[in-house]
Design an enzyme around this catalytic site. Structure first.
Site, PDB file in Angstrom:
ATOM      1  N   ASP A 153      54.353   0.239 -28.730  1.00  0.00           N
ATOM      2  CA  ASP A 153      54.346   0.049 -27.278  1.00  0.00           C
ATOM      3  C   ASP A 153      52.930   0.220 -26.743  1.00  0.00           C
ATOM      4  O   ASP A 153      52.379   1.319 -26.754  1.00  0.00           O
ATOM      5  CB  ASP A 153      55.268   1.090 -26.614  1.00  0.00           C
ATOM      6  CG  ASP A 153      55.332   0.923 -25.106  1.00  0.00           C
ATOM      7  OD1 ASP A 153      56.196   0.171 -24.631  1.00  0.00           O
ATOM      8  OD2 ASP A 153      54.492   1.527 -24.394  1.00  0.00           O
ATOM      9  N   TYR A 192      46.093   0.093 -21.237  1.00  0.00           N
ATOM     10  CA  TYR A 192      45.673   1.075 -22.257  1.00  0.00           C
ATOM     11  C   TYR A 192      44.355   0.682 -22.938  1.00  0.00           C
ATOM     12  O   TYR A 192      43.762   1.473 -23.657  1.00  0.00           O
ATOM     13  CB  TYR A 192      46.747   1.262 -23.344  1.00  0.00           C
ATOM     14  CG  TYR A 192      48.114   1.707 -22.871  1.00  0.00           C
ATOM     15  CD1 TYR A 192      48.314   2.163 -21.568  1.00  0.00           C
ATOM     16  CD2 TYR A 192      49.214   1.668 -23.720  1.00  0.00           C
ATOM     17  CE1 TYR A 192      49.579   2.557 -21.134  1.00  0.00           C
ATOM     18  CE2 TYR A 192      50.474   2.070 -23.294  1.00  0.00           C
ATOM     19  CZ  TYR A 192      50.646   2.502 -21.996  1.00  0.00           C
ATOM     20  OH  TYR A 192      51.890   2.882 -21.577  1.00  0.00           O
ATOM     21  N   LYS A 251      52.387  -4.692 -21.578  1.00  0.00           N
ATOM     22  CA  LYS A 251      52.779  -4.672 -20.152  1.00  0.00           C
ATOM     23  C   LYS A 251      51.673  -5.286 -19.304  1.00  0.00           C
ATOM     24  O   LYS A 251      50.487  -5.089 -19.599  1.00  0.00           O
ATOM     25  CB  LYS A 251      53.009  -3.228 -19.684  1.00  0.00           C
ATOM     26  CG  LYS A 251      53.842  -2.393 -20.647  1.00  0.00           C
ATOM     27  CD  LYS A 251      54.076  -0.980 -20.159  1.00  0.00           C
ATOM     28  CE  LYS A 251      54.640  -0.121 -21.283  1.00  0.00           C
ATOM     29  NZ  LYS A 251      53.614   0.452 -22.174  1.00  0.00           N
ATOM     30  N   HIS A 274      54.336  -3.537 -15.579  1.00  0.00           N
ATOM     31  CA  HIS A 274      54.068  -2.101 -15.781  1.00  0.00           C
ATOM     32  C   HIS A 274      54.615  -1.231 -14.634  1.00  0.00           C
ATOM     33  O   HIS A 274      55.228  -0.192 -14.877  1.00  0.00           O
ATOM     34  CB  HIS A 274      52.557  -1.879 -15.955  1.00  0.00           C
ATOM     35  CG  HIS A 274      52.229  -0.681 -16.774  1.00  0.00           C
ATOM     36  ND1 HIS A 274      51.156  -0.622 -17.622  1.00  0.00           N
ATOM     37  CD2 HIS A 274      52.826   0.527 -16.874  1.00  0.00           C
ATOM     38  CE1 HIS A 274      51.120   0.565 -18.209  1.00  0.00           C
ATOM     39  NE2 HIS A 274      52.119   1.274 -17.768  1.00  0.00           N
TER      40      HIS A 274
HETATM   41  P1  NAD Z   1      55.009  11.812 -25.201  1.00  0.00           P
HETATM   42  O1  NAD Z   1      56.140  12.404 -24.490  1.00  0.00           O
HETATM   43  O2  NAD Z   1      55.285  10.836 -26.279  1.00  0.00           O
HETATM   44  O3  NAD Z   1      54.077  12.909 -25.815  1.00  0.00           O
HETATM   45  C1  NAD Z   1      53.451  13.892 -25.036  1.00  0.00           C
HETATM   46  C2  NAD Z   1      52.506  14.729 -25.875  1.00  0.00           C
HETATM   47  O4  NAD Z   1      53.264  15.537 -26.743  1.00  0.00           O
HETATM   48  C3  NAD Z   1      51.563  13.971 -26.815  1.00  0.00           C
HETATM   49  O5  NAD Z   1      50.403  13.582 -26.185  1.00  0.00           O
HETATM   50  C4  NAD Z   1      51.294  14.989 -27.906  1.00  0.00           C
HETATM   51  O6  NAD Z   1      50.162  15.749 -27.587  1.00  0.00           O
HETATM   52  C5  NAD Z   1      52.496  15.878 -27.873  1.00  0.00           C
HETATM   53  N1  NAD Z   1      53.323  15.755 -29.078  1.00  0.00           N
HETATM   54  C6  NAD Z   1      53.756  14.619 -29.696  1.00  0.00           C
HETATM   55  N2  NAD Z   1      54.513  14.927 -30.761  1.00  0.00           N
HETATM   56  C7  NAD Z   1      54.566  16.278 -30.819  1.00  0.00           C
HETATM   57  C8  NAD Z   1      55.177  17.178 -31.708  1.00  0.00           C
HETATM   58  N3  NAD Z   1      55.911  16.767 -32.750  1.00  0.00           N
HETATM   59  N4  NAD Z   1      55.021  18.512 -31.488  1.00  0.00           N
HETATM   60  C9  NAD Z   1      54.302  18.947 -30.434  1.00  0.00           C
HETATM   61  N5  NAD Z   1      53.681  18.140 -29.570  1.00  0.00           N
HETATM   62  C10 NAD Z   1      53.806  16.808 -29.754  1.00  0.00           C
HETATM   63  O7  NAD Z   1      54.091  11.198 -24.029  1.00  0.00           O
HETATM   64  P2  NAD Z   1      53.292   9.892 -23.685  1.00  0.00           P
HETATM   65  O8  NAD Z   1      52.216   9.579 -24.619  1.00  0.00           O
HETATM   66  O9  NAD Z   1      52.943  10.055 -22.259  1.00  0.00           O
HETATM   67  O10 NAD Z   1      54.411   8.745 -23.741  1.00  0.00           O
HETATM   68  C11 NAD Z   1      54.738   8.027 -24.917  1.00  0.00           C
HETATM   69  C12 NAD Z   1      54.472   6.558 -24.735  1.00  0.00           C
HETATM   70  O11 NAD Z   1      55.137   6.067 -23.570  1.00  0.00           O
HETATM   71  C13 NAD Z   1      52.997   6.204 -24.460  1.00  0.00           C
HETATM   72  O12 NAD Z   1      52.211   6.239 -25.617  1.00  0.00           O
HETATM   73  C14 NAD Z   1      53.146   4.833 -23.861  1.00  0.00           C
HETATM   74  O13 NAD Z   1      53.330   3.880 -24.886  1.00  0.00           O
HETATM   75  C15 NAD Z   1      54.403   4.984 -23.027  1.00  0.00           C
HETATM   76  N6  NAD Z   1      54.122   5.268 -21.596  1.00  0.00           N
HETATM   77  C16 NAD Z   1      54.485   4.325 -20.666  1.00  0.00           C
HETATM   78  C17 NAD Z   1      54.241   4.544 -19.312  1.00  0.00           C
HETATM   79  C18 NAD Z   1      54.659   3.509 -18.308  1.00  0.00           C
HETATM   80  O14 NAD Z   1      54.267   3.614 -17.140  1.00  0.00           O
HETATM   81  N7  NAD Z   1      55.432   2.524 -18.680  1.00  0.00           N
HETATM   82  C19 NAD Z   1      53.604   5.726 -18.890  1.00  0.00           C
HETATM   83  C20 NAD Z   1      53.248   6.666 -19.852  1.00  0.00           C
HETATM   84  C21 NAD Z   1      53.530   6.438 -21.196  1.00  0.00           C
END
Ligand code: NAD
Length: 278
Positions: A49, A54, A79, A112
């Site tokens: 994704d 990004y 997106k 988006h």
């Molecule tokens: P997430 O919920 O996937 O992760 C949050 C944080 O948790 C990570 O940065 C990492 O530091 C930590 N983490 C990950 N695995 C872990 C583990 N096993 N143990 C402990 N900590 C851990 O958050 P995200 O990156 O904000 O979202 C995931 C994906 O969603 C993004 O990469 C993107 O592709 C998408 N996204 C989309 C939008 C949108 O507006 N459509 C907005 C934000 C994110």
């Protein structure tokens, strides 16, 4: 019940999409990108994704292209960025996204964020890209129910999916219920929440009971609720950990206990605050 990271859901246009993908937000450093995305491929991820916003489509495209995994096995989502919305700019920038991602066709293209001013123009361009087979499916992100209703009244093609912020502190029950009833898939962004959710004491008790991490419990909760989930990590051991959620199951009661942690607490923007600004 989902059995493996390769299991798919069927979108409302018949396209199959892996329920468990890998998010690449903030993965822009080349060396780390190779390490993380190759690790994700190694542990079984096939869905990725990204987004124009990004600024890593070219990096993702290069790494996937150089990998030994065939294009036909991959599912790539991008997106249309807020600053690229509008009819002509959606068409031209998606053409660039295709080039950067090194593909002839995208698996899924999302708007988006909803923009009041360019709402239908952007969607019309998405419908055109879909009819020209440059994208296999079109959907939306950060749409509240009223945005989905407005789109339904004035468009020819229904979105296949709505990707919204969702984690145990923001369960989005109303949107989930609406999309379920309207045959639109539900996808969770920031599925682990940023910060506090990963320290939640109640989820910790469930995690200890299953001998799993809190992150694994949260991913499993999403999967058992039918959510498409796209956790992100730059750390190889966590990438592996987040994929290793297929050797246990939460009970229905545990799923309900996690549902009850909802506080309607966002970590990101409220779409209705941006709606009039864009
Ligand atoms: P997430 O919920 O996937 O992760 C949050 C944080 O948790 C990570 O940065 C990492 O530091 C930590 N983490 C990950 N695995 C872990 C583990 N096993 N143990 C402990 N900590 C851990 O958050 P995200 O990156 O904000 O979202 C995931 C994906 O969603 C993004 O990469 C993107 O592709 C998408 N996204 C989309 C939008 C949108 O507006 N459509 C907005 C934000 C994110």
């Amino acid at each position: 019940m989902i059995k493996s990271i390769n299991d798919t859901i069927t979108l409302n246009n018949g396209v199959k999409m892996p329920q468990h993908g890998f998010g690449v937000y903030l993965i822009t450093d080349e060396e780390k990108g190779y390490q993380s995305i190759n690790k994700a491929l190694e542990v079984g991820y096939r869905a990725f994704d990204t987004a124009q916003f990004y600024e890593n489509e070219a990096l993702l495209g290069k790494i996937l292209d150089e990998s030994s995994v065939k294009r036909s096995e991959l599912f790539i989502t991008t997106k249309v960025a807020n600053y690229n919305q509008g009819y002509d700019s959606t068409l031209s920038t998606v053409e660039q996204s295709l080039k950067d991602l090194r593909v002839d066709q995208l698996d899924l293209l999302l708007v988006h964020w909803p923009s009041k001013r360019r709402f239908f123009e952007t969607w019309k361009a998405m419908e055109k890209l879909y009819s020209e087979k440059l994208v296999r499916a079109i959907g939306v992100s950060n749409y509240e129910i009223h945005h989905l209703e407005e789109l339904a009244e004035n468009s020819n093609i229904k979105p296949v999916i709505n990707q919204v912020e969702c984690h145990p502190y923001l369960t989005q029950a109303k949107i989930k219920d609406y999309v379920d009833k309207n045959d639109i898939a539900f996808e969770a962004w920031s599925p682990l929440g940023r910060g506090a959710v990963l320290k939640d004491p109640i989820i910790r008790i469930i995690a200890e009971h299953h001998n799993k991490s809190i992150a694994q419990i949260i991913i499993r909760w999403h999967l058992q609720k039918g959510n498409v989930v796209i956790p992100k990590s730059n750390t190889p051991s966590r990438i592996e950990e987040n994929a290793s959620v297929y050797d246990f199951e939460l009970t229905e009661e545990e799923v309900k206990i996690i549902d009850a942690l909802n506080k309607d607490q966002r970590t990101g923007d409220n779409p209705d605050d941006l709606w009039f600004q864009m």
